[in-house]
Design an enzyme around this catalytic site. Structure first.
Site, PDB file in Angstrom:
ATOM      1  N   GLU A  84      -1.386  -5.648   9.102  1.00 18.85           N
ATOM      2  CA  GLU A  84      -0.522  -5.012  10.085  1.00 18.85           C
ATOM      3  C   GLU A  84      -1.069  -5.198  11.494  1.00 18.85           C
ATOM      4  O   GLU A  84      -2.274  -5.176  11.727  1.00 18.85           O
ATOM      5  CB  GLU A  84      -0.391  -3.519   9.794  1.00 18.85           C
ATOM      6  CG  GLU A  84       0.274  -3.195   8.472  1.00 18.85           C
ATOM      7  CD  GLU A  84       0.426  -1.699   8.242  1.00 18.85           C
ATOM      8  OE1 GLU A  84       0.901  -1.323   7.153  1.00 18.85           O
ATOM      9  OE2 GLU A  84       0.082  -0.894   9.140  1.00 18.85           O
TER      10      GLU A  84
ATOM     11  N   ASP B 233       0.830  -1.200   0.000  1.00 14.83           N
ATOM     12  CA  ASP B 233       0.000   0.000   0.000  1.00 14.83           C
ATOM     13  C   ASP B 233       0.866   1.252   0.000  1.00 14.83           C
ATOM     14  O   ASP B 233       0.356   2.379  -0.039  1.00 14.83           O
ATOM     15  CB  ASP B 233      -1.008   0.004   1.154  1.00 14.83           C
ATOM     16  CG  ASP B 233      -0.369  -0.124   2.526  1.00 14.83           C
ATOM     17  OD1 ASP B 233       0.868  -0.172   2.616  1.00 14.83           O
ATOM     18  OD2 ASP B 233      -1.126  -0.165   3.527  1.00 14.83           O
ATOM     19  N   SER B 234       2.189   1.062  -0.013  1.00 13.64           N
ATOM     20  CA  SER B 234       3.125   2.168  -0.254  1.00 13.64           C
ATOM     21  C   SER B 234       2.894   2.806  -1.614  1.00 13.64           C
ATOM     22  O   SER B 234       3.408   3.896  -1.886  1.00 13.64           O
ATOM     23  CB  SER B 234       4.569   1.669  -0.160  1.00 13.64           C
ATOM     24  OG  SER B 234       4.759   0.480  -0.915  1.00 13.64           O
TER      25      SER B 234
ATOM     26  N   GLU C 103       9.458  -4.147  10.751  1.00  9.85           N
ATOM     27  CA  GLU C 103       9.873  -2.856  10.199  1.00  9.85           C
ATOM     28  C   GLU C 103      10.324  -1.910  11.300  1.00  9.85           C
ATOM     29  O   GLU C 103       9.635  -1.723  12.304  1.00  9.85           O
ATOM     30  CB  GLU C 103       8.723  -2.219   9.412  1.00  9.85           C
ATOM     31  CG  GLU C 103       9.106  -0.894   8.766  1.00  9.85           C
ATOM     32  CD  GLU C 103       8.077  -0.372   7.785  1.00  9.85           C
ATOM     33  OE1 GLU C 103       8.297   0.733   7.222  1.00  9.85           O
ATOM     34  OE2 GLU C 103       7.055  -1.048   7.562  1.00  9.85           O
TER      35      GLU C 103
ATOM     36  N   ASP D 282      -0.790  -6.168   0.080  1.00  9.46           N
ATOM     37  CA  ASP D 282      -1.179  -5.467   1.304  1.00  9.46           C
ATOM     38  C   ASP D 282      -2.694  -5.256   1.351  1.00  9.46           C
ATOM     39  O   ASP D 282      -3.303  -4.846   0.352  1.00  9.46           O
ATOM     40  CB  ASP D 282      -0.519  -4.092   1.358  1.00  9.46           C
ATOM     41  CG  ASP D 282       0.773  -4.085   2.147  1.00  9.46           C
ATOM     42  OD1 ASP D 282       0.992  -5.013   2.950  1.00  9.46           O
ATOM     43  OD2 ASP D 282       1.567  -3.146   1.967  1.00  9.46           O
TER      44      ASP D 282
ATOM     45  N   LYS E 146      -1.264  -9.421   3.189  1.00  8.50           N
ATOM     46  CA  LYS E 146      -0.509  -8.959   4.358  1.00  8.50           C
ATOM     47  C   LYS E 146      -1.350  -7.988   5.176  1.00  8.50           C
ATOM     48  O   LYS E 146      -2.002  -7.107   4.610  1.00  8.50           O
ATOM     49  CB  LYS E 146       0.800  -8.288   3.944  1.00  8.50           C
ATOM     50  CG  LYS E 146       1.662  -7.847   5.149  1.00  8.50           C
ATOM     51  CD  LYS E 146       3.048  -7.404   4.726  1.00  8.50           C
ATOM     52  CE  LYS E 146       3.068  -6.026   4.118  1.00  8.50           C
ATOM     53  NZ  LYS E 146       2.673  -4.964   5.106  1.00  8.50           N
TER      54      LYS E 146
END
Length: 273
Positions: free
Chosen positions: A123, A52-53, A191, A91, A121
């Site tokens: 978070e 999602d970057s 991260e 993501d 993925k």
């Protein structure tokens, strides 16, 4: 590069784990479209992450929070067209999995069905996220976790900063990793975590850990494609090593094109019908 499924076969989460068990370092790179997906895949990476970057890099957002599920599906489907061998991980954007396990299952299922992803993925390791991981993995969808600095929580974390610096938070990240593993994740991204803490996490779980700003003891490493290629010149964290300086090359190439157009030297006879 061969896999346990045969030469040139598409990698699976089982291959991912087996490579870690053999002591092979895992390589993950982001991509957001078919062209770069193809180039990254042909470079021999183990996994391609549609992060999602893309919100920061492609859309110019200040954070990943505005990224929508539709955007992720579009870019993942485009990247899938170029990725034939590596594991394709996508993501899940903000609030597509945190609301409820049922919502998470529907949204993750959409990414798998519409984009052709191999895994998703998520978070964090809150109870809601853990419940979502259990629901999604029980449905047969592989899930990668993400601990440490989690970009979707940037406001709550007070900005982009290294996490787990004190003993209590270091202990918690180890505990959270174990919870994610127990809930069914096949791998965990770490991260912006001190190297010693990332090493403790890696030792505490069987599943592979993938570091970004988390030292060398993780099972593998991930970098954002635009960062490692030197396209994103405004981003210079300590952990980033640039392997090219493509932003300068792009500017130079376009400047040369413009100069030749303006001088009348392009197109010449060799480039005309």
């Amino acid at each position: 590069m061969s896999t346990t499924n045969g030469e040139g076969a598409r990698l699976t989460v089982r291959d991912f784990q087996e490579r870690k068990d053999r002591g092979e370092k895992l390589v993950v790179v982001t991509a957001y479209d078919s062209l770069f997906g193809k180039l990254v895949d042909e470079s021999g990476v183990d996994a391609v992450l549609v992060g999602d970057s893309l919100g920061n890099l492609l859309a110019g957002f200040e954070s990943t929070l505005p990224v929508t599920l539709d955007q992720m599906v579009y870019h993942a489907r485009s990247t899938r067209a170029g990725v034939k061998r590596a594991l394709l991980i996508v993501d899940m954007p903000f609030l597509t999995y945190q609301v409820s396990p049922q919502r998470a299952l529907l949204n993750c299922g959409r990414v798998m069905a519409e984009a052709g992803a191999d895994a998703v993925k998520v978070e964090g390791a809150s109870e809601t996220v853990l419940a979502a991981v259990r629901a999604v993995t029980e449905a047969g969808i592989p899930v990668m976790g993400h601990l440490g600095f989690t970009p979707q929580s940037v406001n709550a974390l007070g900005g982009t900063r290294v996490q787990a610096r004190d003993a209590a938070s270091a202990k918690k990240i180890v505990e959270d990793a174990k919870k994610l593993e127990d809930s069914g994740v096949f791998s965990i991204v770490l991260e912006l975590v001190p190297a010693k803490v990332a090493s403790r996490v890696t030792d505490a779980v069987r599943v592979p850990t993938i570091g970004i700003g988390a030292g060398a003891q993780c099972s593998g490493q991930v970098l954002v494609l635009h960062d490692l290629l030197g396209l994103n010149e405004g981003f210079s964290p300590k952990f980033l090593k640039r392997y090219a300086a493509m932003a300068a090359e792009v500017r130079e190439a376009i400047t040369r094109f413009a100069d030749e157009v303006r001088s009348g030297s392009y197109p010449d006879d060799d480039h005309s019908f």
